[in-house]
Design a protein around this motif. Structure first.
Motif, PDB file in Angstrom:
ATOM      1  N   ARG A 230       0.836  -1.202   0.000  1.00 38.76           N
ATOM      2  CA  ARG A 230       0.000   0.000   0.000  1.00 38.76           C
ATOM      3  C   ARG A 230       0.872   1.253   0.000  1.00 38.76           C
ATOM      4  O   ARG A 230       0.594   2.229  -0.724  1.00 38.76           O
ATOM      5  N   SER A 231       1.943   1.259   0.778  1.00 35.74           N
ATOM      6  CA  SER A 231       2.847   2.412   0.797  1.00 35.74           C
ATOM      7  C   SER A 231       3.480   2.624  -0.575  1.00 35.74           C
ATOM      8  O   SER A 231       3.614   3.766  -1.039  1.00 35.74           O
TER       9      SER A 231
ATOM     10  N   TYR B  42       2.901   5.879  -3.187  1.00 40.07           N
ATOM     11  CA  TYR B  42       4.010   6.619  -3.792  1.00 40.07           C
ATOM     12  C   TYR B  42       3.820   6.722  -5.301  1.00 40.07           C
ATOM     13  O   TYR B  42       3.960   7.807  -5.896  1.00 40.07           O
ATOM     14  N   VAL B  43       3.486   5.604  -5.936  1.00 40.53           N
ATOM     15  CA  VAL B  43       3.292   5.594  -7.385  1.00 40.53           C
ATOM     16  C   VAL B  43       2.119   6.482  -7.783  1.00 40.53           C
ATOM     17  O   VAL B  43       2.188   7.251  -8.748  1.00 40.53           O
TER      18      VAL B  43
ATOM     19  N   LYS C  57       8.801  17.302  -5.486  1.00 42.06           N
ATOM     20  CA  LYS C  57       8.266  17.060  -4.153  1.00 42.06           C
ATOM     21  C   LYS C  57       7.633  15.669  -4.023  1.00 42.06           C
ATOM     22  O   LYS C  57       7.526  15.129  -2.927  1.00 42.06           O
ATOM     23  N   THR C  58       7.202  15.097  -5.156  1.00 39.63           N
ATOM     24  CA  THR C  58       6.569  13.771  -5.121  1.00 39.63           C
ATOM     25  C   THR C  58       7.575  12.638  -5.297  1.00 39.63           C
ATOM     26  O   THR C  58       7.194  11.472  -5.221  1.00 39.63           O
ATOM     27  N   HIS C  59       8.838  12.957  -5.486  1.00 35.99           N
ATOM     28  CA  HIS C  59       9.836  11.930  -5.788  1.00 35.99           C
ATOM     29  C   HIS C  59      10.400  11.275  -4.537  1.00 35.99           C
ATOM     30  O   HIS C  59      11.006  10.202  -4.630  1.00 35.99           O
ATOM     31  N   GLN C  60      10.265  11.932  -3.382  1.00 37.25           N
ATOM     32  CA  GLN C  60      10.758  11.395  -2.102  1.00 37.25           C
ATOM     33  C   GLN C  60      12.234  11.012  -2.175  1.00 37.25           C
ATOM     34  O   GLN C  60      12.678   9.995  -1.613  1.00 37.25           O
ATOM     35  N   GLY C  61      12.995  11.817  -2.902  1.00 38.30           N
ATOM     36  CA  GLY C  61      14.435  11.588  -2.963  1.00 38.30           C
ATOM     37  C   GLY C  61      14.879  10.542  -3.956  1.00 38.30           C
ATOM     38  O   GLY C  61      16.089  10.269  -4.085  1.00 38.30           O
TER      39      GLY C  61
ATOM     40  N   LYS D 147       3.845   2.883 -16.049  1.00 37.79           N
ATOM     41  CA  LYS D 147       2.967   1.782 -16.457  1.00 37.79           C
ATOM     42  C   LYS D 147       1.993   1.425 -15.341  1.00 37.79           C
ATOM     43  O   LYS D 147       0.810   1.148 -15.589  1.00 37.79           O
ATOM     44  N   ILE D 148       2.475   1.398 -14.105  1.00 32.93           N
ATOM     45  CA  ILE D 148       1.597   1.096 -12.971  1.00 32.93           C
ATOM     46  C   ILE D 148       0.563   2.209 -12.798  1.00 32.93           C
ATOM     47  O   ILE D 148      -0.614   1.947 -12.516  1.00 32.93           O
ATOM     48  N   LYS D 149       0.993   3.461 -12.970  1.00 36.17           N
ATOM     49  CA  LYS D 149       0.053   4.580 -12.894  1.00 36.17           C
ATOM     50  C   LYS D 149      -1.021   4.446 -13.974  1.00 36.17           C
ATOM     51  O   LYS D 149      -2.202   4.709 -13.726  1.00 36.17           O
ATOM     52  N   LEU D 150      -0.617   4.048 -15.180  1.00 33.60           N
ATOM     53  CA  LEU D 150      -1.581   3.872 -16.271  1.00 33.60           C
ATOM     54  C   LEU D 150      -2.610   2.805 -15.909  1.00 33.60           C
ATOM     55  O   LEU D 150      -3.817   2.990 -16.160  1.00 33.60           O
ATOM     56  N   TYR D 151      -2.163   1.698 -15.335  1.00 33.71           N
ATOM     57  CA  TYR D 151      -3.096   0.644 -14.933  1.00 33.71           C
ATOM     58  C   TYR D 151      -4.119   1.194 -13.942  1.00 33.71           C
ATOM     59  O   TYR D 151      -5.332   0.969 -14.082  1.00 33.71           O
TER      60      TYR D 151
END
Length: 504
Positions: free
Chosen positions: A202-203, A207-208, A217-221, A269-273
């Motif tokens: 879930r974490s 993030y994805v 800011k969304t890259h978390q380093g 790809k995961i975001k697209l899904y």
């Protein structure tokens, strides 16, 4: 042949007709009616104009001396490009050696399928009426928020098609079929992960989901342009089973080569899904599929090209590409007729000397009288068999559709099993996928070479598509089309300029 003649047909007849009911077929001086519809009054002036053009210029293909582009083959990729180029203002002549649309990605009726695989043998009567079947040769689903849907919306081709949501996506794990969760509740109940692993996953998914390439800011380093995907998995403590599930069932990778590559493409790809899964209300999977089979897609893009002046010619054998002294394409010739052009687009079968075999794909078409077991009586499903689960180097795919999608007779299902050939016995390689289908009424197995061009077309002006891979989705197919469009026009196709929805 004539740019708006298809508009004279009512929707019910458009599915029976070719993209435009009047098509030059064979001898350019003779026009044959390709539709069962009568010649309606709005069509008659166009028919007369086309006939006069062919009679005045019998030596020219399509009745014209020159075009910007000649497209060879009416496969999906070629029809997409024909439509996009026509919309962009190019004068296009589109030719096919066959007397039907679709090429390698056609949808066939029973009699056509039997003629292809068992010529001279009768079709079993128990399969039902021939007219009820539209059997895909290269079956694939569409991601609901994928590039093909965006192209359909961008070009307004979506108005020629009807879609139905796919009932579910499944994955093989430890010998059993499991549904890929489509909601938080399904995820909590899924046996694919233990409780603590679900928390770690879930974490990772949060993030994805929040990741925006342009927003540090969304890259978390994490620099995903450099960081290998395996390192990103390890950063969230994910185990091997979860990594396999995410990489093959969500990111839809065919093998594990991606693990050592930069993480950004896989994250996208995961975001697209995820975006596809929630693109429309009530989806149980991220996939859509057109009613009447995938053969509708090439025809819909052919309609688009016709509206913008594209000329179509079917059943033209012995097509030859003509070259200048420098080896650049300058036209095509067939049956004593010719047409000049600035460049040629086509599938690999028209360019045997400019393509090489890359790998082989084995596909099985199976007729069933029942849904695939353990899929909840679904009418349409995808099942992914990850490589490690079946002892292979690449994944296997099962695609299933039914009479609910108007592709077969009432009470029948069509199942397809496909994979990359790895041994000298391709049919035996399909055993794990065929074992999931239950009793099979009949089946056909075909092995095809997947060809790729040896050059990018910049020198010889021949822009050649790649063959179709074994995956059951269209993302790689459209990637090839968009890359060809960029090489031809020098521009990226902007898919963000038009919003809309697909009715599913």
């Amino acid at each position: 042949l004539t740019r708006v003649s298809h508009g004279a047909l009512p929707p019910a007849l458009r599915r029976l007709a070719y993209p435009h009911p009047y098509v030059v077929r064979g001898d350019c001086s003779r026009l044959l009616l390709s539709s069962p519809a009568p010649v309606s009054a709005p069509c008659r002036p166009f028919l007369k104009e086309a006939a006069a053009m062919a009679e005045e210029n019998p030596e020219w293909l399509g009745g014209s001396e020159s075009y910007d582009a000649v497209v060879l083959g009416t496969g999906l990729k070629e029809c997409i490009l024909s439509g996009l180029l026509s919309v962009a203002g190019y004068k296009v002549l589109h030719i096919d050696r066959n007397n039907y649309y679709g090429g390698a990605s056609a949808s066939l009726q029973l009699t056509q399928l039997w003629e292809r695989f068992r010529p001279g043998t009768p079709v079993p009567k128990e399969l039902g009426p021939n007219r009820d079947y539209n059997i895909d040769l290269v079956p694939k689903f569409m991601m609901a928020n994928g590039k093909l849907v965006k192209v359909l919306l961008h070009t307004d081709v979506v108005k020629y098609l009807e879609f139905k949501a796919v009932d579910g996506s499944f994955v093989l794990n430890k010998g059993k079929i499991h549904k890929v969760p489509a909601s938080d509740m399904e995820a909590l109940k899924s046996p694919l992960m233990g409780l603590f692993e679900k928390r770690r996953a879930r974490s990772f998914f949060l993030y994805v989901q929040d990741y925006v390439p342009e927003d540090p800011k969304t890259h978390q380093g994490h620099d995903l342009n450099r960081m290998p995907m395996m390192d990103l998995y390890k950063a969230y403590g994910l185990n091997d089973d979860t990594i396999e599930f995410i990489g093959h069932s969500l990111a839809l990778h065919r093998d594990d080569a991606y693990l050592s590559q930069p993480a950004l493409p896989t994250v996208m790809k995961i975001k697209l899904y995820n975006e596809s899964l929630f693109r429309y209300d009530g989806l149980n999977s991220p996939y859509l599929y057109p009613r009447y089979g995938l053969g509708e897609l090439p025809q819909a893009f052919a309609r688009l090209s016709a509206v913008y002046g594209g000329v179509y010619m079917l059943h033209k054998p012995d097509i030859e590409v003509m070259y200048d002294e420098a080896g650049a394409a300058v036209g095509v010739r067939s049956e004593g007729q010719s047409a000049r052009c600035k460049f040629v687009v086509g599938d690999p079968s028209y360019f045997p000397e400019k393509t090489v075999p890359h790998y082989r794909v084995v596909r099985c078409i199976a007729f069933l009288s029942h849904p695939i077991p353990d899929t909840g009586n679904a009418h349409s499903v995808q099942i992914i068999l990850p490589q490690k689960q079946i002892g292979r180097r690449s994944d296997m795919y099962v695609f299933c559709s039914s009479y609910a999608h108007n592709v077969c007779a009432n009470g029948k299902w069509l199942a397809f099993v496909s994979t990359t050939v790895e041994t000298v016995n391709p049919e035996a390689e399909l055993t794990p996928g065929l074992a999931l289908l239950g009793p099979i009424d009949d089946k056909f197995i075909e092995v095809t070479e997947v060809y790729e061009p040896t050059s990018d077309g910049s020198a010889d002006r021949c822009f050649i598509s790649k063959g179709y891979d074994p995956t059951t989705h269209f993302e790689t197919t459209v990637d090839d089309c968009l890359d060809m469009y960029r090489r031809i026009t020098g521009k990226e196709l902007d898919l963000t300029t038009k919003e809309g929805t697909v009715e599913a």
